[in-house]
Write a protein that holds these residues in place. Structure first.
Motif, PDB file in Angstrom:
ATOM      1  N   GLY A  26     -55.228   9.474  30.894  1.00 41.74           N
ATOM      2  CA  GLY A  26     -53.862   9.327  29.942  1.00 41.74           C
ATOM      3  C   GLY A  26     -52.487   9.739  30.681  1.00 41.74           C
ATOM      4  N   TRP A  27     -52.496   9.461  31.926  1.00 44.44           N
ATOM      5  CA  TRP A  27     -51.466   9.560  32.916  1.00 44.44           C
ATOM      6  C   TRP A  27     -50.887  11.210  32.566  1.00 44.44           C
ATOM      7  N   GLY A  28     -52.070  12.099  32.635  1.00 46.51           N
ATOM      8  CA  GLY A  28     -51.885  13.490  32.482  1.00 46.51           C
ATOM      9  C   GLY A  28     -51.806  13.974  31.047  1.00 46.51           C
TER      10      GLY A  28
ATOM     11  N   ASN B 201     -40.920  14.351  20.434  1.00 46.03           N
ATOM     12  CA  ASN B 201     -42.079  13.361  20.689  1.00 46.03           C
ATOM     13  C   ASN B 201     -42.678  13.003  22.157  1.00 46.03           C
ATOM     14  N   SER B 202     -41.708  13.580  23.042  1.00 44.20           N
ATOM     15  CA  SER B 202     -42.029  12.902  24.365  1.00 44.20           C
ATOM     16  C   SER B 202     -41.563  13.818  25.387  1.00 44.20           C
ATOM     17  N   GLY B 203     -41.753  13.797  26.535  1.00 41.92           N
ATOM     18  CA  GLY B 203     -41.267  14.689  27.754  1.00 41.92           C
ATOM     19  C   GLY B 203     -39.819  14.516  27.877  1.00 41.92           C
ATOM     20  N   ALA B 204     -39.320  13.077  27.971  1.00 44.63           N
ATOM     21  CA  ALA B 204     -38.003  12.623  27.923  1.00 44.63           C
ATOM     22  C   ALA B 204     -37.152  13.584  26.824  1.00 44.63           C
ATOM     23  N   GLU B 205     -37.418  13.340  25.715  1.00 45.17           N
ATOM     24  CA  GLU B 205     -36.778  13.902  24.514  1.00 45.17           C
ATOM     25  C   GLU B 205     -36.658  15.463  24.772  1.00 45.17           C
ATOM     26  N   ALA B 206     -37.944  15.990  25.194  1.00 45.06           N
ATOM     27  CA  ALA B 206     -37.663  17.584  25.516  1.00 45.06           C
ATOM     28  C   ALA B 206     -36.531  18.005  26.591  1.00 45.06           C
ATOM     29  N   ASN B 207     -36.580  17.193  27.606  1.00 46.90           N
ATOM     30  CA  ASN B 207     -35.690  17.244  28.644  1.00 46.90           C
ATOM     31  C   ASN B 207     -34.155  17.040  28.140  1.00 46.90           C
ATOM     32  N   GLU B 208     -34.124  15.942  27.406  1.00 49.26           N
ATOM     33  CA  GLU B 208     -32.670  15.574  26.825  1.00 49.26           C
ATOM     34  C   GLU B 208     -32.154  16.989  25.999  1.00 49.26           C
TER      35      GLU B 208
ATOM     36  N   SER C 202     -37.512  14.067  42.065  1.00 47.85           N
ATOM     37  CA  SER C 202     -37.720  14.564  40.564  1.00 47.85           C
ATOM     38  C   SER C 202     -37.922  13.342  39.639  1.00 47.85           C
ATOM     39  N   PHE C 203     -38.759  13.878  38.559  1.00 52.68           N
ATOM     40  CA  PHE C 203     -38.913  12.788  37.541  1.00 52.68           C
ATOM     41  C   PHE C 203     -38.716  13.662  36.088  1.00 52.68           C
ATOM     42  N   HIS C 204     -37.813  12.995  35.401  1.00 49.52           N
ATOM     43  CA  HIS C 204     -37.352  13.719  34.102  1.00 49.52           C
ATOM     44  C   HIS C 204     -37.444  12.984  32.911  1.00 49.52           C
ATOM     45  N   GLY C 205     -37.841  11.569  33.165  1.00 54.84           N
ATOM     46  CA  GLY C 205     -37.747  10.877  31.862  1.00 54.84           C
ATOM     47  C   GLY C 205     -37.033   9.512  32.010  1.00 54.84           C
ATOM     48  N   ARG C 206     -36.955   8.700  31.077  1.00 60.51           N
ATOM     49  CA  ARG C 206     -36.214   7.358  31.043  1.00 60.51           C
ATOM     50  C   ARG C 206     -35.168   7.057  30.158  1.00 60.51           C
TER      51      ARG C 206
ATOM     52  N   LEU D 249     -35.484  21.696  37.507  1.00 63.17           N
ATOM     53  CA  LEU D 249     -36.471  21.696  38.605  1.00 63.17           C
ATOM     54  C   LEU D 249     -37.921  21.469  37.828  1.00 63.17           C
ATOM     55  N   GLU D 250     -38.670  20.586  38.532  1.00 60.72           N
ATOM     56  CA  GLU D 250     -40.362  20.634  38.364  1.00 60.72           C
ATOM     57  C   GLU D 250     -40.755  21.822  39.191  1.00 60.72           C
ATOM     58  N   PRO D 251     -41.603  22.514  38.797  1.00 64.78           N
ATOM     59  CA  PRO D 251     -42.085  23.599  39.678  1.00 64.78           C
ATOM     60  C   PRO D 251     -43.112  22.981  40.716  1.00 64.78           C
TER      61      PRO D 251
ATOM     62  N   PHE E  13     -36.900  24.752  33.611  1.00 68.53           N
ATOM     63  CA  PHE E  13     -38.076  23.941  34.324  1.00 68.53           C
ATOM     64  C   PHE E  13     -38.774  23.015  33.600  1.00 68.53           C
ATOM     65  N   ASP E  14     -38.927  22.018  34.089  1.00 61.14           N
ATOM     66  CA  ASP E  14     -39.529  20.588  33.489  1.00 61.14           C
ATOM     67  C   ASP E  14     -41.038  20.873  33.740  1.00 61.14           C
ATOM     68  N   GLU E  15     -41.747  21.400  32.621  1.00 60.90           N
ATOM     69  CA  GLU E  15     -43.252  21.473  32.744  1.00 60.90           C
ATOM     70  C   GLU E  15     -43.980  20.496  31.843  1.00 60.90           C
ATOM     71  N   VAL E  16     -43.232  19.300  31.893  1.00 58.58           N
ATOM     72  CA  VAL E  16     -43.829  18.213  31.222  1.00 58.58           C
ATOM     73  C   VAL E  16     -45.409  17.823  31.669  1.00 58.58           C
ATOM     74  N   GLN E  17     -45.304  17.905  33.106  1.00 58.78           N
ATOM     75  CA  GLN E  17     -46.643  17.431  33.684  1.00 58.78           C
ATOM     76  C   GLN E  17     -47.571  18.779  33.923  1.00 58.78           C
ATOM     77  N   THR E  18     -46.699  19.808  34.369  1.00 62.42           N
ATOM     78  CA  THR E  18     -47.314  21.021  34.687  1.00 62.42           C
ATOM     79  C   THR E  18     -47.939  21.897  33.740  1.00 62.42           C
TER      80      THR E  18
HETATM   81  N1  PLP Z   1     -41.058  15.081  33.131  1.00 62.10           N
HETATM   82  C1  PLP Z   1     -41.952  14.944  33.946  1.00 62.10           C
HETATM   83  C2  PLP Z   1     -42.204  15.947  34.821  1.00 62.10           C
HETATM   84  C3  PLP Z   1     -42.786  13.686  33.672  1.00 62.10           C
HETATM   85  O1  PLP Z   1     -43.734  13.888  34.533  1.00 62.10           O
HETATM   86  C4  PLP Z   1     -42.655  12.717  33.093  1.00 62.10           C
HETATM   87  C5  PLP Z   1     -43.509  11.770  32.779  1.00 62.10           C
HETATM   88  O2  PLP Z   1     -44.298  11.297  33.383  1.00 62.10           O
HETATM   89  C6  PLP Z   1     -41.533  13.095  31.928  1.00 62.10           C
HETATM   90  C7  PLP Z   1     -40.581  14.072  32.038  1.00 62.10           C
HETATM   91  C8  PLP Z   1     -41.211  11.941  30.878  1.00 62.10           C
HETATM   92  O3  PLP Z   1     -42.190  12.114  29.877  1.00 62.10           O
HETATM   93  P1  PLP Z   1     -42.362  11.162  28.860  1.00 62.10           P
HETATM   94  O4  PLP Z   1     -42.821   9.767  29.560  1.00 62.10           O
HETATM   95  O5  PLP Z   1     -43.228  11.788  27.642  1.00 62.10           O
HETATM   96  O6  PLP Z   1     -41.093  10.856  28.122  1.00 62.10           O
END
Ligand code: PLP
Length: 395
Positions: A48-50, A104-111, A134-138, A186-188, A219-224
């Motif tokens: 499920g992509w993590g 509801n999602s990683g992007a929203e958490a970072n937002e 880095s990747f923090h969302g869309r 940062l992502e660790p 720290f963006d721990e969405v994936q970690t």
């Molecule tokens: N932050 C990290 C480190 C991610 O890997 C991702 C998605 O791959 C996101 C944020 C965005 O999460 P989402 O797709 O749930 O919005």
């Protein structure tokens, strides 16, 4: 026409084509495996992509969802509800004792984290520093935070105030820091960027610079996060404690949930009216997340993640001598990257044909992120399939 083709035709006609999809219809998932509509069983080393980090349809999650669905699926944040409060407590005591905001999602958490950083710091501090790769969302802010130009194409102009620095480079971070910076994000371990592990010294220096300049460290721990690295959160492999962490993916066992946790002295700046999410913290997703945390605790999955992850890297490293396309194997816990000297897309497709799901990111990094419930036998089976695919491709 096959059932698979009928589904693909429906997508072609009615679903926007913003994903590159493989021509399979997935109908069932259980543990480390999923099945397609044609009856093929796939060993899932990128579930499920993590997201499905404790495996597909974990029994505890299924039961928690059934129970909660029969009681209360959703109630808005005008009121209190038990699952949200309980989940916040479980997360807080596994991290640095902060307070949570649910979405509801990683992007929203970072937002939420970026907004909180601006709300918490004086107005002149409006800038954010993020790392290349880095990747923090869309969403617009998180896409701007994502320092990878390929994701920005056609979307410009982005939001003002973001500064990009090379990852793991303390001097560049120091040069970019000023009294106008609200936060460093940062992502660790960079996930989409290719499993790039932050040096402890780099994280320590980031902490020091943020303290000196009264900026927040996010720290963006969405994936970690939620155990993937063998600890609840990846920052816990170091002595650096951030001000804010964000999480999503593994948190809900497959349901849509994200969370931002902030230290108590920072969390208070998110006052009524400054931020919200209609679905955020809904009882169904929170009940699933509670079940995920209980499963990790009661089935010793942190220990398993650490042990299986080491084993996987050891087995994958053995392939290095055998296949010249593998340059190195790196990672922590169940986040492993296999650096290739060639594009990995073909390897991923051929592995799927052979019954193994892995992923390729950044064109040349194979991502191997097994679920925390994986056994040594399943890891060995996966490595054997990959070995066979690479051998076949060399011919
Ligand atoms: N932050 C990290 C480190 C991610 O890997 C991702 C998605 O791959 C996101 C944020 C965005 O999460 P989402 O797709 O749930 O919005």
């Amino acid at each position: 026409m096959t059932a698979t083709q009928q589904t693909i035709d429906l997508f072609d006609k009615y679903v926007i084509g913003n994903y590159t999809r493989l021509p399979r219809v997935i109908v069932k998932g259980q543990g480390c495996y999923f099945w397609d509509a044609d009856g093929n069983k796939i060993l899932d080393m990128f579930p499920g992509w993590g997201v499905s980090a404790i495996g597909h349809c974990h029994q505890r999650v299924v039961e928690a969802l059934r129970k909660q669905a029969g009681q209360l699926i959703h109630m808005d944040n005008t009121f209190y509800c038990d699952p949200q409060g309980k989940l916040a407590g479980l997360l807080s005591t596994r991290a640095f004792g902060g307070k949570c905001f649910f979405c509801n999602s990683g992007a929203e958490a970072n937002e939420a984290a970026l907004k909180l950083a601006r709300l918490h710091t004086p107005q002149k501090k409006y800038k954010f520093i993020t790392a290349e790769g880095s990747f923090h969302g869309r969403t617009f802010a998180t896409l701007t935070a994502t320092a990878q130009p390929k994701y920005h194409k056609g979307i410009m102009p982005l939001l003002p105030g973001f500064i990009y620095v090379p990852f793991n480079d303390t001097q560049s971070l120091e040069a970019a820091m000023s009294d106008e910076v609200a936060a460093v994000m940062l992502e660790p371990i960079q996930g989409e960027g290719g499993i790039n592990v932050a040096d402890e010294k780099y994280l320590q220096h980031a902490r020091h610079l943020c303290d000196e300049n009264k900026a927040l460290l996010i720290f963006d721990e969405v994936q970690t996060g939620i155990g993937r690295t063998g600890k609840w959160f990846a920052y816990q492999h170091s002595d650096v404690v951030p001000d804010i962490i964000t999480m999503a993916k593994s948190l809900g066992g497959g349901t849509a949930i994200g969370a931002m946790m902030a230290k108590n002295e920072v969390a208070g700046s998110l006052t009524p009216g400054t931020h919200a999410s209609t679905f955020g913290g809904n009882s169904l997703a929170c009940a699933a997340a509670i079940a995920v945390i209980e499963a990790i605790d009661e089935e010793n999955l942190l220990e398993n993640a650490a042990e299986i992850g080491e084993y996987a890297r050891q087995k994958l490293t053995e392939l290095t001598g055998k296949h010249s396309v593998i340059k190195n194997v790196r990672g922590i816990g169940l986040m492993t990257g296999i650096q290739l000297s060639v594009n990995g897309a073909d390897i991923v497709s051929k592995a799927l044909e052979a019954g193994l799901r892995i992923n390729c990111t950044n064109e040349t990094v194979l991502r191997f992120m097994p679920p925390m419930i994986a056994t040594k036998n399943q890891i060995a089976e996966a490595v054997e399939i990959l070995d066979g695919v690479l051998t076949e491709m060399q011919k």
